[in-house]
Motif scaffolding. Sequence first.
Motif, PDB file in Angstrom:
ATOM      1  N   VAL A   2       0.854  -1.185   0.000  1.00 54.57           N
ATOM      2  CA  VAL A   2       0.000   0.000   0.000  1.00 54.57           C
ATOM      3  C   VAL A   2       0.887   1.231   0.000  1.00 54.57           C
ATOM      4  CG1 VAL A   2      -1.671   1.321   1.335  1.00 54.57           C
ATOM      5  CG2 VAL A   2      -1.890  -1.159   1.192  1.00 54.57           C
ATOM      6  N   GLN A   3       0.539   2.191  -0.807  1.00 51.85           N
ATOM      7  CA  GLN A   3       1.241   3.470  -0.823  1.00 51.85           C
ATOM      8  C   GLN A   3       0.335   4.521  -0.175  1.00 51.85           C
ATOM      9  OE1 GLN A   3       0.989   1.671  -4.035  1.00 51.85           O
ATOM     10  NE2 GLN A   3       2.734   0.597  -3.147  1.00 51.85           N
ATOM     11  N   LEU A   4       0.934   5.351   0.655  1.00 45.02           N
ATOM     12  CA  LEU A   4       0.184   6.372   1.394  1.00 45.02           C
ATOM     13  C   LEU A   4       0.777   7.746   1.098  1.00 45.02           C
ATOM     14  CD1 LEU A   4       0.087   4.509   4.834  1.00 45.02           C
ATOM     15  CD2 LEU A   4      -1.692   4.535   3.079  1.00 45.02           C
ATOM     16  N   VAL A   5      -0.098   8.708   0.851  1.00 43.82           N
ATOM     17  CA  VAL A   5       0.350  10.070   0.573  1.00 43.82           C
ATOM     18  C   VAL A   5      -0.468  11.036   1.421  1.00 43.82           C
ATOM     19  CG1 VAL A   5       0.639  11.866  -1.158  1.00 43.82           C
ATOM     20  CG2 VAL A   5       1.018   9.470  -1.780  1.00 43.82           C
ATOM     21  N   GLU A   6       0.232  11.789   2.280  1.00 40.31           N
ATOM     22  CA  GLU A   6      -0.437  12.773   3.122  1.00 40.31           C
ATOM     23  C   GLU A   6      -0.512  14.122   2.419  1.00 40.31           C
ATOM     24  OE1 GLU A   6       2.338  10.370   5.942  1.00 40.31           O
ATOM     25  OE2 GLU A   6       2.422  11.293   3.952  1.00 40.31           O
ATOM     26  N   SER A   7      -1.500  14.911   2.808  1.00 40.50           N
ATOM     27  CA  SER A   7      -1.610  16.284   2.333  1.00 40.50           C
ATOM     28  C   SER A   7      -2.366  17.096   3.382  1.00 40.50           C
ATOM     29  CB  SER A   7      -2.325  16.357   0.987  1.00 40.50           C
ATOM     30  OG  SER A   7      -3.645  15.844   1.094  1.00 40.50           O
ATOM     31  N   GLY A   8      -2.284  18.407   3.244  1.00 36.52           N
ATOM     32  CA  GLY A   8      -3.055  19.279   4.116  1.00 36.52           C
ATOM     33  C   GLY A   8      -2.277  19.963   5.214  1.00 36.52           C
ATOM     34  N   ALA A  14      -1.782  29.328  16.757  1.00 35.13           N
ATOM     35  CA  ALA A  14      -2.250  28.617  17.937  1.00 35.13           C
ATOM     36  C   ALA A  14      -3.756  28.830  18.104  1.00 35.13           C
ATOM     37  CB  ALA A  14      -1.502  29.101  19.176  1.00 35.13           C
ATOM     38  N   GLY A  15      -4.448  27.741  18.407  1.00 34.49           N
ATOM     39  CA  GLY A  15      -5.898  27.804  18.518  1.00 34.49           C
ATOM     40  C   GLY A  15      -6.635  27.530  17.225  1.00 34.49           C
ATOM     41  N   GLY A  16      -5.880  27.463  16.152  1.00 32.50           N
ATOM     42  CA  GLY A  16      -6.484  27.250  14.849  1.00 32.50           C
ATOM     43  C   GLY A  16      -6.740  25.783  14.548  1.00 32.50           C
ATOM     44  N   SER A  17      -7.235  25.554  13.325  1.00 31.39           N
ATOM     45  CA  SER A  17      -7.619  24.210  12.891  1.00 31.39           C
ATOM     46  C   SER A  17      -6.912  23.855  11.595  1.00 31.39           C
ATOM     47  CB  SER A  17      -9.130  24.143  12.667  1.00 31.39           C
ATOM     48  OG  SER A  17      -9.834  24.489  13.841  1.00 31.39           O
ATOM     49  N   LEU A  18      -6.803  22.559  11.388  1.00 35.41           N
ATOM     50  CA  LEU A  18      -6.195  22.053  10.166  1.00 35.41           C
ATOM     51  C   LEU A  18      -6.762  20.669   9.895  1.00 35.41           C
ATOM     52  CD1 LEU A  18      -4.035  23.521   8.443  1.00 35.41           C
ATOM     53  CD2 LEU A  18      -2.310  22.121   9.571  1.00 35.41           C
ATOM     54  N   ARG A  19      -6.908  20.340   8.625  1.00 37.13           N
ATOM     55  CA  ARG A  19      -7.388  19.011   8.255  1.00 37.13           C
ATOM     56  C   ARG A  19      -6.367  18.329   7.367  1.00 37.13           C
ATOM     57  NH1 ARG A  19     -12.121  17.055   4.148  1.00 37.13           N
ATOM     58  NH2 ARG A  19     -12.982  15.340   5.379  1.00 37.13           N
ATOM     59  N   LEU A  20      -5.921  17.179   7.814  1.00 41.37           N
ATOM     60  CA  LEU A  20      -4.983  16.386   7.042  1.00 41.37           C
ATOM     61  C   LEU A  20      -5.730  15.276   6.298  1.00 41.37           C
ATOM     62  CD1 LEU A  20      -2.088  15.926   9.633  1.00 41.37           C
ATOM     63  CD2 LEU A  20      -2.496  17.820   8.034  1.00 41.37           C
ATOM     64  N   SER A  21      -5.209  14.906   5.148  1.00 43.40           N
ATOM     65  CA  SER A  21      -5.749  13.797   4.383  1.00 43.40           C
ATOM     66  C   SER A  21      -4.643  12.797   4.095  1.00 43.40           C
ATOM     67  CB  SER A  21      -6.352  14.275   3.058  1.00 43.40           C
ATOM     68  OG  SER A  21      -7.416  15.170   3.279  1.00 43.40           O
ATOM     69  N   CYS A  22      -5.022  11.535   3.945  1.00 42.13           N
ATOM     70  CA  CYS A  22      -4.079  10.473   3.592  1.00 42.13           C
ATOM     71  C   CYS A  22      -4.744   9.615   2.531  1.00 42.13           C
ATOM     72  CB  CYS A  22      -3.726   9.647   4.814  1.00 42.13           C
ATOM     73  SG  CYS A  22      -2.716   8.192   4.460  1.00 42.13           S
ATOM     74  N   ALA A  23      -4.195   9.648   1.334  1.00 40.70           N
ATOM     75  CA  ALA A  23      -4.735   8.874   0.228  1.00 40.70           C
ATOM     76  C   ALA A  23      -3.951   7.577   0.082  1.00 40.70           C
ATOM     77  CB  ALA A  23      -4.652   9.680  -1.062  1.00 40.70           C
ATOM     78  N   ALA A  24      -4.668   6.471   0.011  1.00 44.90           N
ATOM     79  CA  ALA A  24      -4.044   5.157  -0.124  1.00 44.90           C
ATOM     80  C   ALA A  24      -4.220   4.639  -1.542  1.00 44.90           C
ATOM     81  CB  ALA A  24      -4.662   4.186   0.868  1.00 44.90           C
ATOM     82  N   SER A  25      -3.201   3.954  -2.019  1.00 49.88           N
ATOM     83  CA  SER A  25      -3.274   3.318  -3.333  1.00 49.88           C
ATOM     84  C   SER A  25      -2.535   1.988  -3.259  1.00 49.88           C
ATOM     85  CB  SER A  25      -2.679   4.218  -4.414  1.00 49.88           C
ATOM     86  OG  SER A  25      -1.314   4.476  -4.150  1.00 49.88           O
ATOM     87  N   GLY A  26      -2.706   1.182  -4.274  1.00 49.66           N
ATOM     88  CA  GLY A  26      -2.077  -0.143  -4.285  1.00 49.66           C
ATOM     89  C   GLY A  26      -3.082  -1.201  -3.876  1.00 49.66           C
ATOM     90  N   ARG A  27      -2.674  -2.095  -3.026  1.00 54.29           N
ATOM     91  CA  ARG A  27      -3.520  -3.230  -2.646  1.00 54.29           C
ATOM     92  C   ARG A  27      -4.514  -2.829  -1.558  1.00 54.29           C
ATOM     93  NH1 ARG A  27      -0.266  -8.766  -2.234  1.00 54.29           N
ATOM     94  NH2 ARG A  27      -2.393  -9.504  -2.469  1.00 54.29           N
ATOM     95  N   THR A  28      -5.369  -1.875  -1.903  1.00 53.33           N
ATOM     96  CA  THR A  28      -6.330  -1.359  -0.932  1.00 53.33           C
ATOM     97  C   THR A  28      -7.521  -2.282  -0.735  1.00 53.33           C
ATOM     98  OG1 THR A  28      -7.364  -0.052  -2.659  1.00 53.33           O
ATOM     99  CG2 THR A  28      -5.668   1.028  -1.348  1.00 53.33           C
ATOM    100  N   HIS A 112       5.967   0.821  15.613  1.00 53.21           N
ATOM    101  CA  HIS A 112       6.554  -0.392  15.053  1.00 53.21           C
ATOM    102  C   HIS A 112       5.493  -1.412  14.668  1.00 53.21           C
ATOM    103  CE1 HIS A 112       6.065  -1.989  19.177  1.00 53.21           C
ATOM    104  NE2 HIS A 112       6.018  -3.160  18.583  1.00 53.21           N
ATOM    105  N   GLU A 113       4.259  -1.202  15.086  1.00 52.58           N
ATOM    106  CA  GLU A 113       3.185  -2.147  14.762  1.00 52.58           C
ATOM    107  C   GLU A 113       2.529  -1.842  13.415  1.00 52.58           C
ATOM    108  OE1 GLU A 113       1.142  -3.633  18.708  1.00 52.58           O
ATOM    109  OE2 GLU A 113       1.347  -1.443  18.788  1.00 52.58           O
ATOM    110  N   TYR A 114       2.953  -0.793  12.757  1.00 57.08           N
ATOM    111  CA  TYR A 114       2.400  -0.405  11.464  1.00 57.08           C
ATOM    112  C   TYR A 114       3.386  -0.741  10.360  1.00 57.08           C
ATOM    113  CZ  TYR A 114      -1.487   1.844  13.794  1.00 57.08           C
ATOM    114  OH  TYR A 114      -2.621   2.073  14.533  1.00 57.08           O
ATOM    115  N   ASP A 115       2.844  -1.194   9.243  1.00 55.21           N
ATOM    116  CA  ASP A 115       3.679  -1.720   8.167  1.00 55.21           C
ATOM    117  C   ASP A 115       3.966  -0.717   7.055  1.00 55.21           C
ATOM    118  OD1 ASP A 115       1.497  -4.428   8.634  1.00 55.21           O
ATOM    119  OD2 ASP A 115       3.584  -4.395   9.312  1.00 55.21           O
ATOM    120  N   TYR A 116       3.048   0.204   6.834  1.00 58.47           N
ATOM    121  CA  TYR A 116       3.175   1.115   5.700  1.00 58.47           C
ATOM    122  C   TYR A 116       3.078   2.555   6.199  1.00 58.47           C
ATOM    123  CZ  TYR A 116       1.981  -3.254   3.442  1.00 58.47           C
ATOM    124  OH  TYR A 116       1.967  -4.570   3.048  1.00 58.47           O
ATOM    125  N   TRP A 117       3.877   3.405   5.572  1.00 59.16           N
ATOM    126  CA  TRP A 117       3.975   4.793   6.021  1.00 59.16           C
ATOM    127  C   TRP A 117       3.977   5.756   4.836  1.00 59.16           C
ATOM    128  CZ3 TRP A 117       4.057   6.247  11.127  1.00 59.16           C
ATOM    129  CH2 TRP A 117       4.203   5.212  12.065  1.00 59.16           C
TER     130      TRP A 117
END
Length: 127
Positions: A2-8, A14-28, A112-117
């Motif tokens: 699996v390939q993972l790509v973060e964005s956002g 301080a006090g503000g907001s943000l939204r992150l996304s992670c798109a997965a591809s490959g053997r999803t 260490h318990e996660y396989d893909y980054w």
Amino acid sequence: QVQLVESGGGLVQAGGSLRLSCAASGRTNRGYAMGWFRQAPEREREIVAAISRSGGTTYYPGTVKGRFTISRDNAKNTMYLQMESLKPEETAVYYCAARESGYFDALRSTAHEYDYWGQGTQVTVSS
């Protein structure tokens, strides 16, 4: 695999907001539990949220509980992290991660318990 790509990531006050996304591809087509981690300079990578393969179960450490929300859209192969009331000490590189998981597996909270980054996305919170 699996390939993972973060964005956002970006700069927020301080006090503000943000939204992150992670798109997965490959053997999803396999079932993956997923998580968000962060790592500040000279500090260990730490979990900020985890979510089960169905999205029905979530985990947050006490440091972010009530301010961060993890979610996923399996139809879009995308995971999200909504962050509210951000603090300067939360400045770090944020990573998404995935691990193969059964429907009833407990969520895992150590890196260490996660396989893909993903490659990470910088979040900077200014004071």
